[in-house]
Design a protein around this motif. Structure first.
Motif, short mmCIF file in Angstrom:
data_model
loop_
_atom_site.label_atom_id
_atom_site.label_comp_id
_atom_site.label_asym_id
_atom_site.label_seq_id
_atom_site.Cartn_x
_atom_site.Cartn_y
_atom_site.Cartn_z
N GLY A 1 -11.40 12.42 -2.00
CA GLY A 1 -11.04 12.24 -3.70
C GLY A 1 -9.59 11.70 -3.77
N GLU A 2 -9.12 10.91 -2.93
CA GLU A 2 -7.83 10.58 -2.84
C GLU A 2 -7.76 9.03 -3.39
OE1 GLU A 2 -5.99 12.99 0.90
OE2 GLU A 2 -6.46 10.64 0.84
N ARG A 3 -7.24 8.75 -4.73
CA ARG A 3 -7.39 7.46 -5.23
C ARG A 3 -6.17 6.62 -5.08
NH1 ARG A 3 -11.65 7.11 -8.62
NH2 ARG A 3 -12.74 8.94 -9.06
N LEU A 4 -6.24 5.29 -4.92
CA LEU A 4 -5.16 4.37 -4.56
C LEU A 4 -4.83 3.83 -6.04
CD1 LEU A 4 -5.75 2.99 -1.19
CD2 LEU A 4 -4.42 4.92 -1.94
N ALA A 5 -3.49 3.43 -6.47
CA ALA A 5 -3.32 2.42 -7.48
C ALA A 5 -3.72 0.93 -7.18
CB ALA A 5 -1.93 2.25 -7.55
N VAL A 6 -3.83 0.19 -8.13
CA VAL A 6 -4.23 -1.16 -8.30
C VAL A 6 -3.73 -2.04 -7.23
CG1 VAL A 6 -4.73 -3.46 -9.53
CG2 VAL A 6 -5.15 -0.95 -10.69
N THR A 7 -2.05 -1.90 -7.17
CA THR A 7 -1.52 -2.70 -6.25
C THR A 7 -1.85 -2.31 -4.81
OG1 THR A 7 0.32 -1.15 -6.30
CG2 THR A 7 0.58 -2.98 -7.89
N GLN A 8 -2.21 -1.10 -4.60
CA GLN A 8 -2.43 -0.72 -3.21
C GLN A 8 -3.72 -1.07 -2.84
OE1 GLN A 8 -1.96 3.51 -3.87
NE2 GLN A 8 -0.14 3.55 -2.94
N TRP A 9 -4.80 -1.38 -3.69
CA TRP A 9 -5.97 -1.97 -3.35
C TRP A 9 -5.86 -3.70 -3.40
CZ3 TRP A 9 -9.72 0.67 -1.39
CH2 TRP A 9 -10.03 1.66 -1.81
N ILE B 1 0.88 -1.28 -0.05
CA ILE B 1 0.13 0.07 -0.19
C ILE B 1 1.04 1.25 0.11
CG2 ILE B 1 -0.23 0.51 2.41
CD1 ILE B 1 -3.20 0.64 1.97
N LEU B 2 2.09 1.07 0.33
CA LEU B 2 3.20 2.22 0.35
C LEU B 2 3.66 2.42 -1.11
CD1 LEU B 2 4.84 1.94 3.79
CD2 LEU B 2 3.20 3.30 3.18
N PRO B 3 3.84 3.85 -1.64
CA PRO B 3 4.22 3.91 -2.80
C PRO B 3 5.86 4.02 -2.88
CG PRO B 3 3.72 6.01 -1.77
CD PRO B 3 3.29 4.91 -0.73
N LEU B 4 6.39 2.62 -2.77
CA LEU B 4 7.82 2.67 -2.39
C LEU B 4 8.92 2.68 -3.64
CD1 LEU B 4 7.84 -0.18 0.52
CD2 LEU B 4 8.31 2.37 0.79
N SER B 5 7.99 2.28 -4.86
CA SER B 5 8.73 2.30 -5.99
C SER B 5 8.40 3.44 -6.81
CB SER B 5 8.27 0.90 -6.87
OG SER B 5 6.71 0.96 -6.96
N GLY B 6 7.50 3.17 -7.89
CA GLY B 6 7.34 4.56 -8.92
C GLY B 6 6.94 5.74 -8.27
N ALA B 7 6.09 5.56 -7.39
CA ALA B 7 5.34 6.88 -6.86
C ALA B 7 6.17 7.48 -5.61
CB ALA B 7 3.89 6.72 -6.64
#
Length: 288
Positions: free
Chosen positions: A260-268, A136-142
């Protein structure tokens, strides 16, 4: 012959009460984020704790119970941890999305769950929850877009959360749950209010802030912490800690719906892993 330590008695209402408490906190956090441009995270935390403590004091009237020195010490530490947890979480929330802030903060109760675990199956659920938190953490691309000062404050909030679990259980073990919650919230307010006044000053006296501040106080503090004080008396600390893994999922949903804070698919996907860890922990706890 010495008696074994008394274990929390099971209750069919403990899990629903904990879920209601977590949902209430995340809705309140979504509302609180709207006040940050006016009085900052520090001022918002101060308003929340002022009204929360007043509500709890009026409802529970803790002065009717005379505390022992040991009880007072546990409540002081519990309240201080509560104040630090709330302040640093709002400081994190001012810089990073709600779902991510909650996920990072969860390292505190997750550590409680792992360190207090005694059965191999508990480690399995804890590892599953860890995998979810990492995803759920954006440790890579984001990761470059993530404010690491916000990450730091979220980690500090996680430490406060761990202390809240441990000392909250001690405070609620021999003192009525409402008494412990109201006195602990008062201590938290005394810790945070000077910080809020220093940061926001006279802006805290704006009458237009009264309705949302009272709403945040009820949703984020008065209601959920009262529920959690009772829950802490009904389940072991490790079960409580792992069940709190639902918090990032609820936070992510609240952030999506209200902010309105959207999460990436991997975070879901991570949310699903965290829910699976919670369900597994609950099921294995019932079997035990």
């Amino acid at each position: 012959m010495s008696q074994e330590p008394r274990r929390p008695s099971p209750s069919p209402f403990a899990v629903p009460m904990l879920l209601a408490a977590m949902g209430s906190i995340q809705v309140g956090a979504s509302i609180a984020k709207g006040l940050f441009p006016i009085v900052g995270a520090q001022g918002t935390t101060a308003l929340r704790l002022i009204f929360s403590s007043l509500i709890l004091l009026a409802f529970w009237r803790p002065w009717r119970h005379r505390l022992t020195r040991q009880e007072a010490r546990a409540i002081l530490v519990y309240g201080a941890a509560l104040g630090v947890m709330n302040l640093t979480f709002y400081l994190a929330l001012a810089r990073i999305p709600l779902g991510i802030a909650v996920a990072i903060e969860f390292t505190g109760p997750l550590a409680v769950a792992i360190l207090s675990s005694r059965r191999p199956i508990d480690f399995l659920w804890a590892l599953l929850a860890i995998a979810g938190v990492l995803l759920i953490l954006p440790l890579s691309g984001a990761a470059g877009a993530l404010d690491w000062v916000g990450v730091f404050w979220a980690l500090v909030a996680g430490t406060g959360w761990a202390l809240y679990i441990l000392f909250g259980q001690k405070a609620g073990a021999s003192v009525h749950g409402g008494t412990a919650a109201s006195l602990g919230m008062t201590v938290a307010a005394l810790v945070v209010v000077p910080v809020g006044i220093t940061h926001a000053g006279g802006a805290l006296l704006n009458p237009s802030l009264l309705p949302p501040a009272i709403g945040i106080a009820i949703l984020s503090s008065a209601l959920p912490y009262s529920l959690e004080m009772f829950v802490l008396k009904k389940m072991p600390a490790r079960t409580f800690g792992v069940l709190m893994s639902l918090e990032p999922a609820i936070g992510a949903l609240a952030g999506l719906v209200f902010l309105g804070e959207r999460l990436a698919v991997t975070q879901w996907v991570a949310v699903g892993l965290i829910i699976a860890a919670s369900v597994g922990s609950t099921a294995s706890s019932r079997k035990a």
